[in-house]
Motif scaffolding. Structure first.
Motif, PDB file in Angstrom:
ATOM      1  N   VAL A  67       0.832  -1.204   0.000  1.00  0.00           N
ATOM      2  CA  VAL A  67       0.000   0.000   0.000  1.00  0.00           C
ATOM      3  C   VAL A  67       0.867   1.255   0.000  1.00  0.00           C
ATOM      4  N   PHE A  68       1.808   1.329   0.926  1.00  0.00           N
ATOM      5  CA  PHE A  68       2.597   2.559   1.068  1.00  0.00           C
ATOM      6  C   PHE A  68       3.708   2.668   0.031  1.00  0.00           C
ATOM      7  N   PHE A  69       4.178   1.527  -0.479  1.00  0.00           N
ATOM      8  CA  PHE A  69       5.221   1.579  -1.497  1.00  0.00           C
ATOM      9  C   PHE A  69       4.687   2.156  -2.809  1.00  0.00           C
ATOM     10  N   MET A  70       3.385   2.031  -3.041  1.00  0.00           N
ATOM     11  CA  MET A  70       2.813   2.588  -4.265  1.00  0.00           C
ATOM     12  C   MET A  70       2.886   4.118  -4.285  1.00  0.00           C
ATOM     13  N   LEU A  71       3.171   4.736  -3.137  1.00  0.00           N
ATOM     14  CA  LEU A  71       3.375   6.186  -3.125  1.00  0.00           C
ATOM     15  C   LEU A  71       4.589   6.584  -3.952  1.00  0.00           C
ATOM     16  N   ALA A  72       5.504   5.626  -4.171  1.00  0.00           N
ATOM     17  CA  ALA A  72       6.701   5.938  -4.953  1.00  0.00           C
ATOM     18  C   ALA A  72       6.356   6.330  -6.386  1.00  0.00           C
ATOM     19  N   VAL A  73       5.244   5.816  -6.916  1.00  0.00           N
ATOM     20  CA  VAL A  73       4.890   6.098  -8.310  1.00  0.00           C
ATOM     21  C   VAL A  73       4.472   7.559  -8.500  1.00  0.00           C
ATOM     22  N   PRO A  74       3.454   8.066  -7.771  1.00  0.00           N
ATOM     23  CA  PRO A  74       3.113   9.488  -7.979  1.00  0.00           C
ATOM     24  C   PRO A  74       4.200  10.447  -7.507  1.00  0.00           C
ATOM     25  N   ILE A  75       4.916  10.096  -6.429  1.00  0.00           N
ATOM     26  CA  ILE A  75       5.984  10.988  -5.963  1.00  0.00           C
ATOM     27  C   ILE A  75       7.112  11.022  -6.992  1.00  0.00           C
ATOM     28  N   GLY A  76       7.454   9.856  -7.545  1.00  0.00           N
ATOM     29  CA  GLY A  76       8.488   9.813  -8.581  1.00  0.00           C
ATOM     30  C   GLY A  76       8.098  10.612  -9.799  1.00  0.00           C
ATOM     31  N   LEU A  77       6.806  10.565 -10.166  1.00  0.00           N
ATOM     32  CA  LEU A  77       6.330  11.372 -11.292  1.00  0.00           C
ATOM     33  C   LEU A  77       6.462  12.855 -10.989  1.00  0.00           C
ATOM     34  N   GLY A  78       6.096  13.251  -9.778  1.00  0.00           N
ATOM     35  CA  GLY A  78       6.212  14.659  -9.401  1.00  0.00           C
ATOM     36  C   GLY A  78       7.655  15.150  -9.425  1.00  0.00           C
ATOM     37  N   VAL A  79       8.566  14.333  -8.902  1.00  0.00           N
ATOM     38  CA  VAL A  79       9.984  14.710  -8.918  1.00  0.00           C
ATOM     39  C   VAL A  79      10.497  14.790 -10.349  1.00  0.00           C
ATOM     40  N   ALA A  80      10.082  13.845 -11.204  1.00  0.00           N
ATOM     41  CA  ALA A  80      10.520  13.862 -12.600  1.00  0.00           C
ATOM     42  C   ALA A  80      10.020  15.112 -13.320  1.00  0.00           C
ATOM     43  N   LEU A  81       8.773  15.498 -13.068  1.00  0.00           N
ATOM     44  CA  LEU A  81       8.246  16.712 -13.693  1.00  0.00           C
ATOM     45  C   LEU A  81       9.011  17.943 -13.214  1.00  0.00           C
ATOM     46  N   PHE A  82       9.393  17.936 -11.941  1.00  0.00           N
ATOM     47  CA  PHE A  82      10.164  19.054 -11.395  1.00  0.00           C
ATOM     48  C   PHE A  82      11.557  19.129 -12.026  1.00  0.00           C
ATOM     49  N   LEU A  83      12.175  17.952 -12.228  1.00  0.00           N
ATOM     50  CA  LEU A  83      13.538  17.931 -12.762  1.00  0.00           C
ATOM     51  C   LEU A  83      13.595  18.048 -14.270  1.00  0.00           C
ATOM     52  N   ASN A  84      12.460  17.880 -14.949  1.00  0.00           N
ATOM     53  CA  ASN A  84      12.436  17.939 -16.414  1.00  0.00           C
ATOM     54  C   ASN A  84      12.358  19.395 -16.884  1.00  0.00           C
ATOM     55  N   GLN A  85      13.348  20.172 -16.474  1.00  0.00           N
ATOM     56  CA  GLN A  85      13.394  21.580 -16.833  1.00  0.00           C
ATOM     57  C   GLN A  85      14.796  21.916 -17.340  1.00  0.00           C
ATOM     58  N   GLN A  86      14.865  22.892 -18.207  1.00  0.00           N
ATOM     59  CA  GLN A  86      16.137  23.339 -18.744  1.00  0.00           C
ATOM     60  C   GLN A  86      16.572  24.606 -18.004  1.00  0.00           C
TER      61      GLN A  86
END
Length: 308
Positions: free
Chosen positions: A95-114
């Motif tokens: 249950v709690f490990f699935m939090l890695a998916v949306p959090i990882g997406l959020g971090v990726a969107l944050f880092l996907n900047q020039q």
């Protein structure tokens, strides 16, 4: 004469369609390249799975003769309170490990900047993924330590008494899950960064021309294109949650009093320390079936979505 010409024409077509040695070799070549990998997969993955299932029907100490007991090990599992504790902890991990998916997406969107310095920031987020799980467990054990841990120092600023997280039957599993989420978020972030680099720019430009932006752009345009990355992230996260062993062994060894044990560690404990290979194989079989059901469910959902 006409009949003879038709016969000759049909014969020529049949000869042309008849596979030559070169075409046969061309057809077999991919399978020949796959053969070594398939052989290794069969020997080191498929065969051990069936061997483990077979051993689960025996009472065996790993050295002497096996004694066939049928479903005796599985019947004992149903009456073993430690098995149910380990199973419940695995559910919490899922249950709690699935939090890695949306959090990882959020971090990726944050880092996907020039922007300037973003590569250095990416390396900092990537760092937890490349270090050993044992090191992660040791670091978080220090972090949680009620005597000198940074968490306790932070809580002390607010007047909160030290909390012995790894010594609490209630909190220990959540503390280990938090430690496991740190590298797992880094892994899902890498998957999503790869997916973001492969987005279709034409779809994004068309959505912008239609007035899409913000959450609408993310939900309607970007996330659908990240479906393959999401599928891989979810499957890998589920597998990581179910086979969680390193952190439990490093941080608590299943304690206190077995409250943080999971199925993988319970299997290891029974098979290696208690010399009950058959019982450990039964636990491994249950864990394998749970994993098979989850992965099969995700595959079914993905295939159904693609057909739709």
């Amino acid at each position: 004469m006409t009949t003879q010409l038709k016969t000759n024409a049909l014969s020529a077509v049949a000869k042309a369609q008849r596979p030559t040695a070169a075409s046969r070799w061309h057809t077999l070549t991919p399978y020949l390249f796959l053969l070594p990998a398939l052989a290794l997969f069969a020997v080191y993955v498929i065969a051990p799975i069936f061997q483990s299932i077979w051993i689960s029907f025996f009472e065996w100490d790993g050295i002497g003769d096996k004694t066939f007991i049928g479903l005796g090990n599985y019947a004992e599992l149903l009456e073993d309170p430690q098995f149910w504790t380990s199973l419940w902890n695995n559910v919490l991990w899922l249950v709690f490990f699935m939090l890695a998916v949306p959090i990882g997406l959020g971090v990726a969107l944050f880092l996907n900047q020039q922007v300037l310095g973003i590569r250095a920031v990416k390396s900092l987020f990537f760092f937890p993924f490349v270090i050993s799980q044992v090191i992660v467990g040791v670091v978080f054990s220090w972090f949680y330590d009620p005597s000198y841990g940074l968490l306790q120092r932070f809580l002390g600023f607010f007047g909160v008494d030290p909390i012995p997280i790894l010594a609490s039957e209630t909190l220990v599993t959540y503390g280990i899950i938090a430690a496991g989420l740190w590298p797992q978020i880094a892994y899902t972030m890498i998957l999503y960064l790869t997916g973001l680099n492969n987005l279709n720019p034409d779809q994004i430009e068309a959505a912008r021309m239609d007035g899409a932006h913000g959450w609408t752009m993310l939900w309607k345009v970007i996330i659908p294109q990240l479906r393959p990355a999401t599928f891989i992230a979810m499957v890998v996260t589920v597998i990581g949650a179910l086979r969680s062993f390193d952190l439990v062994a490093t941080m608590t060894s299943g304690g206190p009093w077995g409250s943080s044990s999971v199925l993988a560690f319970f299997m290891y404990e029974q098979a290696i320390f208690s010399y009950r290979m058959g019982y450990g194989a039964a636990i491994a079989t249950v864990l394998f079936l749970i994993m098979l059901v989850y992965i099969g469910f995700f595959l079914w959902r993905m295939l159904r979505a693609e057909r739709g």
